[in-house]
Motif scaffolding. Structure first.
Motif, mmCIF file in Angstrom:
data_model
loop_
_atom_site.group_PDB
_atom_site.id
_atom_site.type_symbol
_atom_site.label_atom_id
_atom_site.label_comp_id
_atom_site.label_asym_id
_atom_site.label_seq_id
_atom_site.Cartn_x
_atom_site.Cartn_y
_atom_site.Cartn_z
ATOM 1 N N LEU A 183 57.581 41.403 43.356
ATOM 2 C CA LEU A 183 57.421 40.073 42.771
ATOM 3 C C LEU A 183 57.306 39.003 43.855
ATOM 4 O O LEU A 183 58.074 38.985 44.812
ATOM 5 C CB LEU A 183 58.626 39.760 41.880
ATOM 6 N N VAL A 184 56.313 38.127 43.708
ATOM 7 C CA VAL A 184 56.113 37.009 44.626
ATOM 8 C C VAL A 184 55.922 35.703 43.854
ATOM 9 O O VAL A 184 56.315 34.629 44.307
ATOM 10 C CB VAL A 184 54.897 37.251 45.547
ATOM 11 N N SER A 185 55.343 35.786 42.663
ATOM 12 C CA SER A 185 54.934 34.596 41.918
ATOM 13 C C SER A 185 56.085 33.648 41.628
ATOM 14 O O SER A 185 55.882 32.432 41.527
ATOM 15 C CB SER A 185 54.251 35.003 40.611
ATOM 16 N N ASP A 186 57.307 34.175 41.485
ATOM 17 C CA ASP A 186 58.424 33.307 41.150
ATOM 18 C C ASP A 186 58.762 32.322 42.269
ATOM 19 O O ASP A 186 59.434 31.318 42.032
ATOM 20 C CB ASP A 186 59.666 34.147 40.824
ATOM 21 N N LEU A 187 58.280 32.586 43.475
ATOM 22 C CA LEU A 187 58.572 31.707 44.608
ATOM 23 C C LEU A 187 57.893 30.352 44.463
ATOM 24 O O LEU A 187 58.281 29.392 45.139
ATOM 25 C CB LEU A 187 58.131 32.352 45.917
ATOM 26 N N ILE A 199 45.722 27.675 50.917
ATOM 27 C CA ILE A 199 45.893 28.374 49.648
ATOM 28 C C ILE A 199 46.163 29.865 49.822
ATOM 29 O O ILE A 199 46.665 30.513 48.903
ATOM 30 C CB ILE A 199 44.672 28.174 48.727
ATOM 31 N N ASN A 200 45.847 30.448 50.991
ATOM 32 C CA ASN A 200 46.089 31.885 51.171
ATOM 33 C C ASN A 200 46.794 32.223 52.486
ATOM 34 O O ASN A 200 46.777 33.373 52.914
ATOM 35 C CB ASN A 200 44.779 32.670 51.066
ATOM 36 N N HIS A 201 47.409 31.228 53.128
ATOM 37 C CA HIS A 201 48.177 31.470 54.347
ATOM 38 C C HIS A 201 49.636 31.082 54.113
ATOM 39 O O HIS A 201 50.040 29.953 54.376
ATOM 40 C CB HIS A 201 47.598 30.692 55.524
ATOM 41 N N PRO A 202 50.430 32.032 53.625
ATOM 42 C CA PRO A 202 51.844 31.731 53.399
ATOM 43 C C PRO A 202 52.576 31.476 54.709
ATOM 44 O O PRO A 202 52.253 32.038 55.757
ATOM 45 C CB PRO A 202 52.374 33.011 52.725
ATOM 46 N N GLY A 203 53.597 30.623 54.628
ATOM 47 C CA GLY A 203 54.443 30.338 55.768
ATOM 48 C C GLY A 203 55.674 31.232 55.793
ATOM 49 O O GLY A 203 55.915 32.037 54.889
ATOM 50 N N ASN A 204 56.497 31.064 56.806
ATOM 51 C CA ASN A 204 57.665 31.922 56.993
ATOM 52 C C ASN A 204 58.615 31.949 55.796
ATOM 53 O O ASN A 204 59.193 33.002 55.506
ATOM 54 C CB ASN A 204 58.410 31.507 58.256
ATOM 55 N N PRO A 205 58.843 30.825 55.069
ATOM 56 C CA PRO A 205 59.751 30.916 53.927
ATOM 57 C C PRO A 205 59.330 31.967 52.896
ATOM 58 O O PRO A 205 60.181 32.594 52.265
ATOM 59 C CB PRO A 205 59.696 29.504 53.332
ATOM 60 N N VAL A 206 58.023 32.157 52.731
ATOM 61 C CA VAL A 206 57.543 33.187 51.816
ATOM 62 C C VAL A 206 57.755 34.576 52.407
ATOM 63 O O VAL A 206 58.253 35.493 51.749
ATOM 64 C CB VAL A 206 56.056 32.964 51.473
ATOM 65 N N TRP A 207 57.404 34.738 53.680
ATOM 66 C CA TRP A 207 57.494 36.067 54.295
ATOM 67 C C TRP A 207 58.922 36.567 54.385
ATOM 68 O O TRP A 207 59.182 37.768 54.284
ATOM 69 C CB TRP A 207 56.832 36.070 55.664
ATOM 70 N N LEU A 208 59.874 35.663 54.582
ATOM 71 C CA LEU A 208 61.273 36.083 54.650
ATOM 72 C C LEU A 208 61.711 36.723 53.334
ATOM 73 O O LEU A 208 62.390 37.761 53.332
ATOM 74 C CB LEU A 208 62.162 34.886 54.986
#
Length: 301
Positions: A183-187, A199-208
């Motif tokens: 699951l990623v969408s809830d972020l 729009i398609n380059h997530p930052g570190n808060p997402v990758w963590l």
């Protein structure tokens, strides 16, 4: 021709730690960096769109030794090569584990920006920044009939921004469900600019968070990611005031792109993209067709 990312060819990771192989677009390398820890071995391999036929024996050798396979959904025989997720997973040992993560896109922070694949060349992108702007696509279409048509300007409402964000979350949820990914969408229910640089380059808060969920799905120890620098940091899109207002964000708006540390004005991008559209009319047609609902919601249809 073999891929020029020669650092991964012939690499023999230490045999005392289980090997993780990651596969997908440029986001797969970010996942590799985020899940890497002292309990596993990882090897940097090129993204799927850069792999060449001569790479496959090396990739298959790594897969035959791997304990874990983390992949985005890649279709069978992608670019004429047997590098689809299912095909590569079949090269893994019987005791191995495969976990999927989705292609992560979220447009809610950058509501005008689109990804378009021109039919004549699916890899073609406009100059300076590789993202299409709905306003410029519509302007390019207008100029077919009146070359003096001004660049389309739209004053967005908070409702329009929210609509784009909710639609983007729904599309991400569909990808998660279709491919049984983590699951990623809830972020993105309460998004922030540090989460997505474009729009398609997530930052570190997402990758963590994604790394923690992938490690959990692989039944690995919950070791926090140790990221020593920002991932996917080469391009930052402008931040609109209406977006900050919509989501109650403290960040100051920006009126230019940041590309490899250098500021590029929106005017420069507009001029370069509109010239590019003159030579790539199929990109305009493809963008207007694929994103018709988005353009309608933005008041551009």
């Amino acid at each position: 021709m073999a891929n020029q990312h020669a650092d991964w060819r012939g690499v023999e990771p230490g045999s005392d730690r289980p090997l993780i192989v990651t596969h997908g677009n440029c986001q797969a390398e970010s996942v590799r960096r985020a899940v890497a820890a002292s309990d596993v071995a990882t090897v940097r391999i090129p993204p799927a769109h850069e792999l060449a036929a001569d790479d496959l024996p090396h990739l298959n050798r790594l897969l035959a030794r791997a304990r874990f396979f983390i992949s985005q959904p890649v279709r069978d025989d992608y670019r004429g090569l047997a590098i689809g997720t299912r095909q590569l997973a079949a090269q893994m040992p019987a005791h191995s584990t495969t976990v999927m993560f989705p292609v992560i896109r979220f447009a809610g922070l950058y509501p005008f920006h689109l990804i378009v694949r021109p039919p004549s060349d699916l890899g073609a992108t406009p100059p300076l920044v590789a993202y299409h702007d709905a306003r410029l696509l519509r302007t390019a279409f207008d100029r077919r009939f009146d070359p003096r048509s001004p660049v389309r300007r739209v004053d967005l409402t908070t409702e329009q921004v929210m609509t784009v964000g909710l639609r983007s979350i729904a599309e991400l949820q569909q990808r998660e469900q279709r491919h049984s990914t983590v699951l990623v969408s809830d972020l993105f229910t309460s998004p922030s600019f540090p989460q997505m640089r474009t729009i398609n380059h997530p930052g570190n808060p997402v990758w963590l968070v994604v790394a923690a969920r992938l490690r959990r799905a692989l039944h690995l120890a919950e070791i926090p990611a140790m990221l020593d620098h920002p991932l996917l940091d080469s391009v930052h899109a402008p931040r609109l005031p209406i977006v900050a207002d919509t989501y109650g964000l403290p960040d100051s708006p920006t009126d230019s792109w940041l590309v490899n540390g250098h500021r590029v004005s929106c005017g420069e991008v507009e001029d370069a993209h509109l010239r590019w559209y003159e030579d790539h009319p199929d990109a305009v047609d493809a963008g207007l067709a694929r994103h018709a609902d988005t353009l309608h919601g933005l008041g551009l249809r």
